[in-house]
Scaffold this active site. Sequence first.
Site, mmCIF file in Angstrom:
data_model
loop_
_atom_site.group_PDB
_atom_site.id
_atom_site.type_symbol
_atom_site.label_atom_id
_atom_site.label_comp_id
_atom_site.label_asym_id
_atom_site.label_seq_id
_atom_site.Cartn_x
_atom_site.Cartn_y
_atom_site.Cartn_z
ATOM 1 N N CYS A 57 0.844 -1.202 0.000
ATOM 2 C CA CYS A 57 0.000 0.000 0.000
ATOM 3 C C CYS A 57 0.878 1.250 0.000
ATOM 4 O O CYS A 57 1.927 1.271 0.649
ATOM 5 C CB CYS A 57 -0.901 0.028 1.237
ATOM 6 N N CYS B 258 -2.851 -8.675 7.541
ATOM 7 C CA CYS B 258 -2.926 -7.689 6.471
ATOM 8 C C CYS B 258 -4.328 -7.091 6.442
ATOM 9 O O CYS B 258 -5.324 -7.827 6.407
ATOM 10 C CB CYS B 258 -2.602 -8.334 5.123
ATOM 11 N N GLN C 157 -10.088 -12.386 -10.593
ATOM 12 C CA GLN C 157 -9.856 -11.045 -10.073
ATOM 13 C C GLN C 157 -9.863 -11.043 -8.545
ATOM 14 O O GLN C 157 -10.658 -11.746 -7.919
ATOM 15 C CB GLN C 157 -10.915 -10.086 -10.600
ATOM 16 N N TYR D 164 -7.605 -10.716 -25.051
ATOM 17 C CA TYR D 164 -6.938 -10.891 -23.759
ATOM 18 C C TYR D 164 -8.006 -11.286 -22.727
ATOM 19 O O TYR D 164 -8.109 -10.700 -21.650
ATOM 20 C CB TYR D 164 -6.227 -9.609 -23.313
ATOM 21 N N GLU E 29 -7.040 -15.516 -25.862
ATOM 22 C CA GLU E 29 -6.149 -15.389 -24.709
ATOM 23 C C GLU E 29 -4.908 -16.253 -24.973
ATOM 24 O O GLU E 29 -5.017 -17.383 -25.448
ATOM 25 C CB GLU E 29 -6.858 -15.843 -23.437
ATOM 26 N N ASP F 49 -8.880 -6.097 -22.841
ATOM 27 C CA ASP F 49 -8.421 -6.015 -21.450
ATOM 28 C C ASP F 49 -6.987 -6.525 -21.404
ATOM 29 O O ASP F 49 -6.702 -7.592 -20.859
ATOM 30 C CB ASP F 49 -9.337 -6.836 -20.542
ATOM 31 N N CYS G 86 -5.369 -1.636 -16.946
ATOM 32 C CA CYS G 86 -4.794 -1.509 -15.611
ATOM 33 C C CYS G 86 -3.622 -0.538 -15.613
ATOM 34 O O CYS G 86 -2.984 -0.324 -14.584
ATOM 35 C CB CYS G 86 -4.342 -2.875 -15.090
#
Length: 455
Positions: free
Chosen positions: A80, A157, A280, A309, A330, A378, A405
């Site tokens: 983080c 965590c 995900q 993808y 893919e 993607d 992303c």
Amino acid sequence: MLKKNDEVTLTIERFGGEMGIAHLDGMTLFVQDALPGEQVIARAQRVEKTHAFLKTLQVLSPSPSRVQPPCPYYEKCGGCVCQHMAYNLSLEMKRERVRDALKRLGGLDVEVPPVIGMEDPWHFRNKSAMPVGAQREGIQIGFYAPRSHRIVDVDRCLIAKEESNLALSVFRRWMEKFRILPYQEGSRTGLIRHLMTRVSRTGQVMAVVVATQNTLPHERELIAMLRAAVPGLASLYLNINKRGDNVILGLENRLLFGETRLEDTLCGLKFSLSPLSFFQINPVQTEKLYQTALDFAELTGDERVADLYCGAGTISLMLAKKARHVVGIEIVPEAIQDAKENARRNGVENVEFYAAPSETLLPQLVSQGLRMDAVVLDPPRKGCEEAVLAAIVEAGPKRVVYVSCDVATQARDAKYLCAHGYEVIRCQSVDMFCHSSHVENVLAFSRKASEKPTK
């Protein structure tokens, strides 16, 4: 002239990624752990000709949005980077990141709405992969420090599912009780490399011990300890990884306890997951992201759609509910196997999957006459190969939906599409990785009215 280790007092002007930006003597300064509007004392860590990177030593005038990081490992762990700012400010930082990349790298003047965040941005990760090592003080299990392979030892965590934290605690006790040797990267000796956990939305847990050998000492004791302390334990796997590189999982798995697959749901679809399956990590936000992509596609039920993808086919199966036919491509064969099985499990028949590189197969299919009404992309962080973009332009779909992303590579690819007959009509960002600097962004492109398919 600023030099390494110089300490300076700065006023932070705005965000540059998750860092604060200031200027001094014509140089742009990127200041870690600093927020816009703050006055800070910072030390130069790396100095280039036109810019430098600094670390905040003292905050002289804190921002109202500065908060105390709730995680005790925040200063050391690389997972983080935004816990020192209020969550809403982190969303605004990501919005600015998207806006800046699209304009600066893509030349696009696009309206960027507020980022879609989480109501509760904690304990969302359904998968954790924790490296195992050793220091003088004992066994280390946790996460890597920034830009290193030094393990930060972690007991709990705050972004992982609590079931993962339970499994971690038990696993640590097992290693300590039976003196199980951790893997040592330098000498390539030892047994345990990683502990990986998956947690379903119903709280079922798949634990995967990654080791260098085909058997574990005291396997029965580990099973008993996990079953006693982790109520949702569904399976325990041993994954054998004898490689000398940094890849986490090997290709061989041995089931030590329980079910061979973990059942989970996403977007109203059922999925069956193995240790090697892609899924995900934030299902709540994934549903928002994929629904955004589906909405942007504006399907009516009669379209032919390509999903490039496509991974394990989640978006493909959602598209198939709204389209006449979907083709998913893919490069990872195992992901395509999962995609086909996911289609079968969910009774989706109007979809076909190909295991091949998109940059190779798509141009071939287009040259053979494949035409699409819509394309969904993607890609990985590196973005699309130009061969993919050129094939899309040749096929001439009315709508292109690009899920990314990495907005920097997305902006680059958007520039190509906009130079070849398309225009951006919608944009929406989603916070998938809360408290990190990452943001997912969706762009919708429409073929300009004056442009026609080439064939």
